[in-house]
Scaffold this active site. Structure first.
Site, short mmCIF file in Angstrom:
data_model
loop_
_atom_site.label_atom_id
_atom_site.label_comp_id
_atom_site.label_asym_id
_atom_site.label_seq_id
_atom_site.Cartn_x
_atom_site.Cartn_y
_atom_site.Cartn_z
N SER A 144 -88.85 -28.60 15.91
CA SER A 144 -87.84 -29.67 15.92
C SER A 144 -87.78 -30.49 14.64
O SER A 144 -86.92 -31.37 14.51
CB SER A 144 -88.04 -30.60 17.12
OG SER A 144 -87.54 -30.00 18.29
N LYS A 199 -84.39 -30.67 13.14
CA LYS A 199 -83.38 -31.69 13.44
C LYS A 199 -83.27 -32.74 12.34
O LYS A 199 -82.26 -33.45 12.28
CB LYS A 199 -83.68 -32.34 14.78
CG LYS A 199 -83.57 -31.35 15.96
CD LYS A 199 -83.81 -32.05 17.29
CE LYS A 199 -83.65 -31.09 18.46
NZ LYS A 199 -84.83 -30.26 18.70
N SER A 244 -85.08 -35.81 20.86
CA SER A 244 -85.11 -34.51 20.20
C SER A 244 -84.38 -33.47 21.05
O SER A 244 -84.86 -32.36 21.29
CB SER A 244 -86.55 -34.06 19.93
OG SER A 244 -86.58 -32.99 19.01
#
Length: 407
Positions: free
Chosen positions: A52, A55, A112
């Site tokens: 993640s 992101k 997230s």
């Protein structure tokens, strides 16, 4: 063993290797954000799965789209069947529903959310695969030469790779290129449809000076983290890939940052000036404070942006005749209206001292170099204003109590 059996054995072994989950590889780096000096490094250029941390790049692309006017914070973005069907972590968005850009951004920063990542990807690129190519191209332009993106979320994909050095480069670029949005990474929780989502980055509350950036985890990547920490005006970027647990990753990050701060001569965090305490015996009658200086400090999100806990307290010049609701708070100042409004809305949602009369107030200040938008809440008394700032600072948000006469 016959040739046929050997061939079958080789094929089975190859298939097993291909199907087996990749093992997380450890890498770490600490970089001085101002000089680019590498203060700590282990396998910094080894390609790993970012999970993640991806992101961060999705958010960079979102901020760039906002900057260019391709998106607005209030714009409603459609939720596709693909976005709704994404694996957790997610908001649980429904197919054919819509979600505002600002909520997508905050869901990426705090929860997230993978479904939110796909919504943003499709809003900018049409298709997530197209957006991933755009991400890769932009990453290379930023100097992230060893990074390739295949999706917007960081969910497992063997072709999605990055390095500790490249992620440090991205962290610096986020703050340098979008100072008006960077403060969002310090948000500890966000409420969407009456449900509160906490930021996964626990260093925000446990390691002094931390103001971002992002965590990541998949089985293949291990526990990843990029952290931005400022102490005594010295900002360091730390990156850890491949932690065995979230707790051990956080502990290791603190260790390498402690060593790096010591190396650059920062051994203590400078104490910030405290907001003057009220007179406990007179809650509705204000003691007269020192007069305001002729030129009060300007709060700005550009250049050396003042992040949570770094804005000096405003001294009040009040009298006993001032109405108790004339106080307010300021939670930041921005070059554009939308991020200022977003910051004020977020602050209003977080404080428990809202008496029902507290309102968002965006104050525009025109200067020779352009307008500045101060994100404020008004309609508080002195006690409520100070309590609100205490609450927000506990959540790593900027806050200054603003006395009567300054609205």
């Amino acid at each position: 063993m016959t040739l046929g059996l050997k061939l079958i054995s080789t094929m089975l072994l190859t298939l097993f290797v291909l199907m087996a989950p990749a093992q997380a590889k450890y890498a770490s780096l600490v970089m001085d954000a101002h000089t680019g000096e590498i203060l700590y490094s282990r396998n910094a250029d080894t390609k790993n799965y970012p999970a993640s941390l991806t992101k961060m790049m999705t958010l960079y692309m979102a901020f760039e789209a906002l900057e260019k006017g391709k998106l607005t914070m209030k714009q409603k973005l459609p939720v596709s069947r693909r976005a709704a069907g994404m694996a957790p972590s997610k908001l649980g968005l429904k197919y054919r529903s819509t979600i505002a850009t600002k909520d997508v951004i905050m869901a990426l920063v705090t929860k997230s959310a993978n479904d939110a990542a796909v919504v943003m990807a499709e809003a900018i690129g049409g298709k997530e695969t197209t957006f991933a190519r755009m991400m890769t191209k932009r990453a290379h332009a930023l100097g992230m030469k060893r990074t390739t993106f295949r999706n917007a979320s960081g969910l497992p994909n063997r072709g999605q790779l990055s390095t500790a050095r490249d992620m440090a480069t991205l962290a610096i670029a986020l703050r340098r290129d979008f100072p008006q949005y960077y403060g969002l990474f310090s948000t500890t929780s966000y409420t969407y449809k009456k449900r509160s989502y906490r930021n996964h980055n626990k260093l925000l509350a446990s390691y002094q000076g931390t103001d971002g950036v992002k965590t990541g985890y998949t089985r293949a990547s291990g526990f990843n983290l990029v952290a931005s920490v400022v102490r005594n005006n010295r900002r360091l970027i730390g990156v850890v890939f491949g932690g065995k647990t979230g707790r051990s990753r956080d502990r290791h990050m603190k260790e390498i940052l402690d060593k790096s701060f010591k190396r650059v001569g920062v051994t203590q965090v400078a104490k910030l000036p405290a907001v003057p305490k009220r007179n406990p015996r007179r809650e509705s009658v204000f003691a007269k404070a020192a007069p305001l200086p002729k030129s009060r400090p300007t709060l700005t999100a550009s250049n050396d942006i003042k992040l949570p806990g770094q804005i000096a307290a405003v001294q009040a010049d009040t009298s006993v005749n001032q109405p108790i609701s004339d106080w307010g708070i300021q939670v930041g100042a921005f070059k554009k209206y939308e991020p200022a409004k977003m910051a004020a809305d977020q602050a209003l949602a977080q404080i428990s001292t809202n008496n029902g009369g507290t309102q968002v107030h965006i104050q525009q200040v025109d200067k020779a170099e352009g307008s500045l938008y101060r994100a404020r809440l008004k309609g508080l008394d002195e006690v409520a204003a100070r309590n609100a700032c205490r609450e927000l600072k506990e959540q790593r948000m900027s806050c200054v109590a603003v006395p009567p006469g300054l609205f």
